[in-house]
Design an enzyme around this catalytic site. Structure first.
Site, PDB file in Angstrom:
ATOM      1  N   SER A 507      42.245  36.297  47.626  1.00 32.71           N
ATOM      2  CA  SER A 507      43.337  36.899  48.386  1.00 32.71           C
ATOM      3  C   SER A 507      43.389  36.303  49.800  1.00 32.71           C
ATOM      4  O   SER A 507      43.485  35.085  49.933  1.00 32.71           O
ATOM      5  CB  SER A 507      43.157  38.411  48.388  1.00 32.71           C
ATOM      6  OG  SER A 507      44.296  39.036  48.860  1.00 32.71           O
ATOM      7  N   ASP A 595      49.313  39.475  38.721  1.00 34.13           N
ATOM      8  CA  ASP A 595      49.076  39.835  40.123  1.00 34.13           C
ATOM      9  C   ASP A 595      50.405  40.141  40.813  1.00 34.13           C
ATOM     10  O   ASP A 595      51.286  39.310  40.880  1.00 34.13           O
ATOM     11  CB  ASP A 595      48.372  38.659  40.824  1.00 34.13           C
ATOM     12  CG  ASP A 595      47.890  39.011  42.227  1.00 34.13           C
ATOM     13  OD1 ASP A 595      48.379  40.001  42.808  1.00 34.13           O
ATOM     14  OD2 ASP A 595      47.024  38.282  42.736  1.00 34.13           O
ATOM     15  N   HIS A 627      45.533  41.345  40.599  1.00 34.32           N
ATOM     16  CA  HIS A 627      45.014  40.739  41.815  1.00 34.32           C
ATOM     17  C   HIS A 627      43.486  40.691  41.871  1.00 34.32           C
ATOM     18  O   HIS A 627      42.906  39.750  42.385  1.00 34.32           O
ATOM     19  CB  HIS A 627      45.560  41.520  43.011  1.00 34.32           C
ATOM     20  CG  HIS A 627      45.338  40.840  44.320  1.00 34.32           C
ATOM     21  ND1 HIS A 627      45.729  39.536  44.547  1.00 34.32           N
ATOM     22  CD2 HIS A 627      44.764  41.269  45.472  1.00 34.32           C
ATOM     23  CE1 HIS A 627      45.409  39.192  45.791  1.00 34.32           C
ATOM     24  NE2 HIS A 627      44.824  40.228  46.368  1.00 34.32           N
TER      25      HIS A 627
END
Ligand code: NAG
Ligand code: NAG
Ligand code: NAG
Length: 650
Positions: A507, A595, A627
């Site tokens: 991320s 995601d 995610h």
């Protein structure tokens, strides 16, 4: 009664099991534990979605899933007393448990008709778009609160919840004639909730006769209401709407009128409490209603704190400060009941273990008892680094901030030239690497790598100023901080091999990993990124948290924002894609096809840039993951591939 989760690679799933502990108190001082009896056997829990003990009468309610069916069971001391087939009753949709919405879903014409495939769907409604609460909450749209009358076996959907909010985190008001709940506003459209403590929400009181009133302020973000044992006082966390996706919160108290018990901390003093950054445990009051206990991030640590309602004085309850060997770096409060606290403690070389202790009176310290030593601990060395930015890297609006990092390494040098280093970067960006057990880190250290985990400015635990300092500075301040921490670690520890460095992260941590190999192309020899942000301009249109896309780039968000050339250009310029032509390090990308936070097309953009330039890249695609890439087989696949990639290129 403790519940654990363990990964089982054979079944490819996470198993839950419970274990029972018996503590015997001194007969003349019931706040002194005389004996801890050996634990009962570990018994697997199957299909329990939610369970809760009643405060009276020894009943236990369980929502159980059997295949696609859901049952509500009431157990007492003689066995199963009542069982309701929720699926057959068909009053609401599926019950779900989530950090933010532990409630029942509305059986609403569209959603649950589709769910049950029954007659309510009119053909013209079938294709109407239904908003949901984003990443990890896909298809969770309009939750409802339900009350089950155990005597008659009837379920009531509480109808007076305001139309513009989604209710959750409900609890009974005294005497059970009303409930308190948090309502998240879902107009004009829903924004992702997960990892976001900045959603507009309010606290409501709904009486069972149908009256509903808002009891907190407007334009605030509230969460975690917890009622004092005598029912007179409610506390909850409060923060502002929009801005950083996660931030320092205040702890407010409502007893007639509202007051602040703990304020936001802008600049904590070294060694002091640094503010509240995480949810309150479901039980956090002392028995006399005078104190509240919770855990929170403090610099690179996680600690347990107690705040006194009268004096508002905060004190640490861990034995970290008195014991300089700091056996446990991370203390998490699981619960406090009748003043007995249960905490989960761990360190980078010591997996989680349960400890218990009674709340101290006056200036006493807590006598902590470990229930059971972990099955194994490791001889890894770990150190905490305090890092100060150089003057040209100081933030002009928030000058003088420092940050931290944690270095974990094998206890013996395994290679003459020094230990290869993996720089591990957390996501968020407003989250933290506490000095706690992390199986990825432990796995890498076990295989001979040193792991440096960086809490760059903007991480939680360093005060609200640190969080605010990163707004508009992503892609530069945070990149420089990580690089500064790596330089500091190499300087401090000559056993680290400066020629064998790799970066990994997911991320925002993936965003920083890709930035580092683009901005320091001769420095890093390998990179492994999970669902990284690659191009913030193209992410704007697909992320479930569009507000954060604007905020992180330094712009105000408003629901009716329309992208402009200026905002898109700024987002692009802060993105790793602009440095992609410089990348030399081989890149391993791991992407989740579902995601919703950072679209997998982000990673694909980098993949194409690297592939077209003949730069080594390998892409792993997990079609069913979101995610967090958290499915058991996915986690295994990602870890093994990361290790193979690092070994090959270092
Ligand atoms: C619950 O009800 C559903 C729907 O009527 C039915 O298919 C299922 O078999 C029932 N489950 C149990 C455990 O009775
Ligand atoms: C709500 O609060 C935010 C900051 O917390 C502020 O920017 C915004 O203008 C406020 N909105 C309203 C409608 O008051
Ligand atoms: C290890 O740290 C990473 C990055 O913060 C995090 O995503 C992961 O959940 C952690 N793993 C464990 C087992 O705590």
């Amino acid at each position: 009664h403790a519940e654990w989760i363990q990964t089982d690679l054979v079944r490819n799933s996470r198993l839950r099991y419970s274990q029972q502990w018996t503590l015997i108190a001194d007969s003349n001082n019931h706040k002194n534990i005389r004996t801890v009896l050996p634990p009962g056997p570990c018994s697997p829990l199957s299909g329990e979605l939610l369970s809760e003990l009643s405060p009276t009468r020894g009943l236990r309610a369980v929502v159980r899933e059997t295949g696609s069916q859901q049952l509500l069971e009431i157990w007492d001391r003689h066995g199963l007393r009542k069982s309701l087939n929720l699926s057959a009753l068909n009053i609401h949709g599926r019950v779900y448990d989530d950090i933010r919405l532990p409630v029942l879903v509305r059986k609403h014409t569209l959603i649950s008709s589709l769910l049950y495939g029954d007659v309510f769907v009119s053909t013209q409604d079938r294709s109407v778009y239904c908003e949901d609460w984003g990443e990890a909450l896909t298809s969770k749209s309009v939750p409802v609160l339900c009350v089950v009358d155990l005597h008659h076996g009837e379920i009531d959907v509480l109808q007076s919840v305001p139309q513009d909010v989604s209710p959750g985190q409900a609890l009974w008001a005294p005497c059970s004639q009303a409930v308190f709940f948090v309502g998240w506003y879902h107009e004009p459209f829903r924004l992702g909730l997960k990892f976001c403590s900045n959603r507009r929400s309010a606290l409501f009181r709904l009486s069972l006769d149908g009256h509903c009133e808002c009891i907190s302020g407007d334009n605030l973000s509230v969460s975690c209401p917890r009622l004092s044992p005598d029912g007179s006082t409610l506390i909850y966390l409060q923060g502002s709407v929009f801005g950083p996706h996660n931030q320092c919160l205040s702890l407010d108290l409502k007893s007639g009128k509202t007051s602040t018990m703990l304020d936001v901390v802008s600049r904590p003093q070294t060694g002091d409490f640094a503010g509240v950054y995480e949810a309150l445990p479901s039980h956090c009051w002392s028995a006399d209603g005078e104190k509240v206990v919770f855990s929170s991030a403090v610099r690179n640590w996680k600690d347990v704190f107690m705040v006194d309602r009268g004096t508002k004085k905060v004190s640490s309850l861990s034995d970290n400060l008195s014991d300089l060997s700091k056996v446990y770096g991370s203390w998490k409060l699981l619960t406090v009941q009748r003043d007995l606290m249960v905490v989960c403690c761990s360190s980078p070389n010591s997996p989680p273990t349960l400890r218990v202790g009674f709340l101290p009176s006056a200036d006493e310290t807590v006598t902590w008892r470990t229930l059971q030593q972990p099955v194994t601990t490791f001889d890894y060395l770990w150190t905490v680094l305090d890092v100060t930015p150089t003057s040209d890297e100081d933030n002009l609006r928030y000058p003088g901030l420092d940050f931290g990092a944690i270095l974990v390494k094998p206890s013996h040098l395994l290679c003459e030239t020094g230990t290869p280093v993996v720089v591990f970067i957390h996501g968020g960006p407003h989250s933290q690497f506490p000095v706690e057990w992390n199986s990825t880190t432990a796995g890498l250290v076990e295989l001979g790598f040193a792991v440096l985990m960086v809490n760059y400015r903007g991480s939680t635990g360093f005060g609200q100023d640190s969080i605010l300092s990163l707004i508009g500075q992503v892609g530069s301040q945070d990149v420089k901080d990580v690089q500064r921490a790596v330089m500091a670690a190499l300087q401090n520890d000559k056993t680290l091999d400066p020629k064998r460095l790799a970066v990994i992260g997911g991320s925002h941590g993936g965003f920083l990993s890709c930035h580092l190999i683009g901005q320091y192309p001769d420095f890093y020899r390998a990179c492994a990124a999970r669902n990284p942000v690659i191009n913030a301009a193209t992410l704007l249109g697909t992320s479930d948290i569009v507000d954060w896309r604007y905020t992180s780039a330094g712009f105000q968000f408003s629901y009716d924002n329309i992208p402009t050339a200026e905002t898109l250009a700024a987002m692009l310029l802060k993105s790793p894609i602009t440095h992609a032509a410089q990348i030399k390090a081989p890149v391993l990308l791991m992407l989740g096809g579902k995601d919703r936070r950072v679209s997998p097309h982000q990673g694909l953009e980098l993949y194409k840039v690297l592939k077209s330039r003949g730069s080594p890249v390998r892409l792993l695609w997990f079609p069913e993951d979101g995610h967090s890439l958290s499915r058991v087989d996915t986690q295994v696949d990602c870890f093994l591939n990361t290790v193979l990639w690092l070994t090959q290129h270092l």
